[in-house]
Design an enzyme around this catalytic site. Sequence first.
Site, PDB file in Angstrom:
ATOM      1  N   LYS A   1       0.798  -1.221   0.000  1.00  0.00           N
ATOM      2  CA  LYS A   1       0.000   0.000   0.000  1.00  0.00           C
ATOM      3  C   LYS A   1       0.834   1.278   0.000  1.00  0.00           C
ATOM      4  O   LYS A   1       0.297   2.353  -0.206  1.00  0.00           O
ATOM      5  CB  LYS A   1      -0.979  -0.001   1.172  1.00  0.00           C
ATOM      6  CG  LYS A   1      -1.990  -1.112   1.153  1.00  0.00           C
ATOM      7  CD  LYS A   1      -2.836  -1.197  -0.104  1.00  0.00           C
ATOM      8  CE  LYS A   1      -3.598   0.030  -0.450  1.00  0.00           C
ATOM      9  NZ  LYS A   1      -4.870  -0.245  -1.161  1.00  0.00           N
TER      10      LYS A   1
HETATM   11  N1  PMP Z   1      -3.029  -7.382   1.239  1.00  0.00           N
HETATM   12  C1  PMP Z   1      -2.967  -6.538   2.280  1.00  0.00           C
HETATM   13  C2  PMP Z   1      -2.346  -7.026   3.562  1.00  0.00           C
HETATM   14  C3  PMP Z   1      -3.501  -5.240   2.178  1.00  0.00           C
HETATM   15  O1  PMP Z   1      -3.449  -4.402   3.239  1.00  0.00           O
HETATM   16  C4  PMP Z   1      -4.104  -4.862   0.954  1.00  0.00           C
HETATM   17  C5  PMP Z   1      -4.707  -3.484   0.793  1.00  0.00           C
HETATM   18  N2  PMP Z   1      -5.772  -3.162   1.625  1.00  0.00           N
HETATM   19  C6  PMP Z   1      -4.152  -5.766  -0.121  1.00  0.00           C
HETATM   20  C7  PMP Z   1      -3.587  -7.027   0.063  1.00  0.00           C
HETATM   21  C8  PMP Z   1      -4.862  -5.467  -1.412  1.00  0.00           C
HETATM   22  O2  PMP Z   1      -4.340  -4.435  -2.204  1.00  0.00           O
HETATM   23  P1  PMP Z   1      -5.266  -3.514  -3.103  1.00  0.00           P
HETATM   24  O3  PMP Z   1      -5.940  -2.508  -2.207  1.00  0.00           O
HETATM   25  O4  PMP Z   1      -4.313  -2.856  -4.058  1.00  0.00           O
HETATM   26  O5  PMP Z   1      -6.281  -4.346  -3.808  1.00  0.00           O
END
Ligand code: PMP
Length: 334
Positions: free
Chosen positions: A46
């Site tokens: 993130k």
């Molecule tokens: N894994 C974790 C641990 C996250 O914190 C996030 C983001 N909230 C994601 C995966 C997914 O990423 P995205 O928001 O780009 O879909």
Amino acid sequence: MTSPTYHTLDHHVGNTPLIRLRYLSELTGCEILGKAEFMNPGGSVKDRAALGIITSAEKQGLLKPGDTIVEGSAGNTGIGLTVIGHARGYKSVVIIPETQAPEKIALLRTLGADVRTVPAKPYSDPENYNHIARRLAEEKGWFWANQFDNTANRLAHYHSTGPEIWRQTKGSVNAFVAAIGTGGTLAGTSMYLKEQSDKVAAICADPYGAAMWSWFTHGHTDIDDGDSFAEGIGQGRVTQNIEGLHVDRAYRVDDQTALSIVYQLLREEGLFLGLSSGINIGAAVRYAQEIGHSHTIVTILCDSGHKYQSKLFNSEWLQANQLDPDLSVDVVLG
Ligand code: PMP
């Protein structure tokens, strides 16, 4: 000799290593590769979205030094906005559901964010953490990052994660796999890779209790198929970051499968990861099993296991939630 150039922390997001997952590559006959996003300054994938959102807001004149950024976050976006925000001169307020791992909440406080825990509510409820963040921004004149529907999020991946993977694999990547929180990672990265070669497949990994597998497989989000302990993923609606994304295949991965993968990597390969990484890798293996050997499949190692010590790496918590850290990957992936 020209003098060296040095950069502040905010210039060191991305350019993460691409790590070979040895056992699962051997098992499938494919190259299963994980992008080590836990090595970013704030410790997760993130950071890229946080940097992209801040930079885009600065360009639009929406942020000036001393301003406050407010965001609803499961933790990692809040951490990214806080550390990159500090490097650029901003304060942060993070609205986080109280169900998230205490390690993330404590870390956010230590980093200096104004953290407000709220009860977990669905998106349809006005008391959902995102709506609270939006209302606070309106009331206080703060900048709302709006990670779910601000497409500066996916653009950050289009401009960084995608090109890095293309370069690191020398154009040999066949598939990119990611779970969806906001969808920024999957959409931005696969949009870039598909522009380089229309043969690159975009694969969605979904935990139970989310609607993305159903959306990409059946075209509706109306599904109730269980639950998951994975934090940061598990989306129930089509966000602006997902809009227009073409996904070739979606897989549901259960928590036990993801946990067995996380423990195999911890015990045998020195990788200490959170559960969303296990969900991603589980879907990468399922795709490899379906498509056959000799493919190069890239996925995301989203964050580190440090943030989940009290849950995923605590035997009492595991037992109470019927998860078995000793169940081997061969059994769950067999
Ligand atoms: N894994 C974790 C641990 C996250 O914190 C996030 C983001 N909230 C994601 C995966 C997914 O990423 P995205 O928001 O780009 O879909």
